[in-house]
Design a protein around this motif. Structure first.
Motif, short mmCIF file in Angstrom:
data_model
loop_
_atom_site.label_atom_id
_atom_site.label_comp_id
_atom_site.label_asym_id
_atom_site.label_seq_id
_atom_site.Cartn_x
_atom_site.Cartn_y
_atom_site.Cartn_z
N LEU A 186 44.33 40.54 29.38
CA LEU A 186 43.12 41.16 29.93
C LEU A 186 42.58 40.26 31.01
CD1 LEU A 186 41.29 41.98 26.58
CD2 LEU A 186 42.63 43.56 27.96
N ALA A 187 42.22 40.84 32.13
CA ALA A 187 41.57 40.09 33.20
C ALA A 187 40.12 40.56 33.27
CB ALA A 187 42.27 40.34 34.53
N VAL A 188 39.24 39.65 33.64
CA VAL A 188 37.83 39.99 33.80
C VAL A 188 37.42 39.64 35.21
CG1 VAL A 188 35.47 39.56 33.00
CG2 VAL A 188 37.36 39.53 31.35
N GLY A 218 31.78 44.97 41.98
CA GLY A 218 31.63 46.34 41.54
C GLY A 218 32.94 47.05 41.30
N LYS A 219 32.83 48.20 40.65
CA LYS A 219 33.99 48.99 40.23
C LYS A 219 34.89 49.38 41.40
CE LYS A 219 35.15 53.08 37.53
NZ LYS A 219 34.61 54.19 36.72
N ARG A 220 34.31 49.86 42.49
CA ARG A 220 35.11 50.33 43.62
C ARG A 220 35.96 49.19 44.19
NH1 ARG A 220 32.04 53.66 47.65
NH2 ARG A 220 33.37 55.38 47.13
N ARG A 221 35.37 48.04 44.37
CA ARG A 221 36.10 46.89 44.93
C ARG A 221 37.22 46.44 43.98
NH1 ARG A 221 34.21 42.40 48.75
NH2 ARG A 221 35.82 40.84 48.43
N VAL A 222 36.94 46.45 42.68
CA VAL A 222 37.94 46.03 41.69
C VAL A 222 39.09 47.03 41.64
CG1 VAL A 222 38.32 45.63 39.23
CG2 VAL A 222 36.29 44.68 40.35
N ARG A 238 43.05 46.17 42.34
CA ARG A 238 44.16 46.47 41.42
C ARG A 238 45.30 47.16 42.15
NH1 ARG A 238 43.98 49.59 36.49
NH2 ARG A 238 45.65 48.24 35.82
N LYS A 239 44.97 48.11 43.01
CA LYS A 239 46.01 48.81 43.77
C LYS A 239 46.75 47.84 44.70
CE LYS A 239 43.63 53.23 43.96
NZ LYS A 239 42.93 54.18 44.85
N THR A 240 45.98 47.05 45.42
CA THR A 240 46.57 46.11 46.39
C THR A 240 47.43 45.05 45.70
OG1 THR A 240 44.66 46.41 47.83
CG2 THR A 240 46.02 44.48 48.24
N ALA A 241 46.95 44.54 44.56
CA ALA A 241 47.65 43.47 43.85
C ALA A 241 48.84 43.99 43.04
CB ALA A 241 46.68 42.73 42.93
N LEU A 267 41.81 45.35 33.85
CA LEU A 267 40.93 44.49 34.65
C LEU A 267 39.51 44.93 34.34
CD1 LEU A 267 40.62 42.27 36.71
CD2 LEU A 267 41.15 43.89 38.51
N LEU A 268 38.87 44.19 33.46
CA LEU A 268 37.53 44.53 32.98
C LEU A 268 36.47 44.07 33.96
CD1 LEU A 268 38.12 43.38 29.30
CD2 LEU A 268 38.57 45.62 30.30
#
Length: 109
Positions: A22-24, A29-33, A37-40, A46-47
């Motif tokens: 689990l990553a935190v 914010g949610k949009r940036r995270v 995730r897509k880019t990485a 990813l919490l």
């Protein structure tokens, strides 16, 4: 960011074992995270910790900070900075923790 491929490799290496990654994300914010995730290219959870409350409760004051937690909820290993997830010693520690988990008796119904 730099350790994400290493973490993804770790998740893959221990797939099928009683292992969860689990990553935190702290303070974003949610949009940036979601975009990250897509880019990485990661497929582990990813919490979100947008106000950094959880991170502060865990005493995280340096990023990244990583914890290995055993089946009893005890912190058994802490890495500050980019984790050495490809390191043979770290992977041996993980295998030992997994063997402990495998040898625990099943819970009674």
């Amino acid at each position: 960011v730099a350790e994400m491929p290493s973490l993804q490799s770790l998740k893959t290496a221990f797939s099928g074992r009683p292992f969860a990654l689990l990553a935190v994300n702290m303070g974003e914010g949610k949009r940036r995270v979601q975009q990250f995730r897509k880019t990485a290219g990661i497929d582990f959870p990813l919490l979100l910790d947008p106000d950094s409350d959880l991170s502060l409760r865990w005493g995280v004051d340096f990023l990244p900070t990583s914890f290995l937690i055993d089946v009893q909820g005890r912190v058994r290993y802490t890495a500050y900075g980019e984790g050495p997830w490809e390191d043979d010693e770290v992977r041996a520690t993980l295998r030992e923790l997994l063997e402990e988990a495998d040898s625990r008796p099943a819970p009674a119904d």
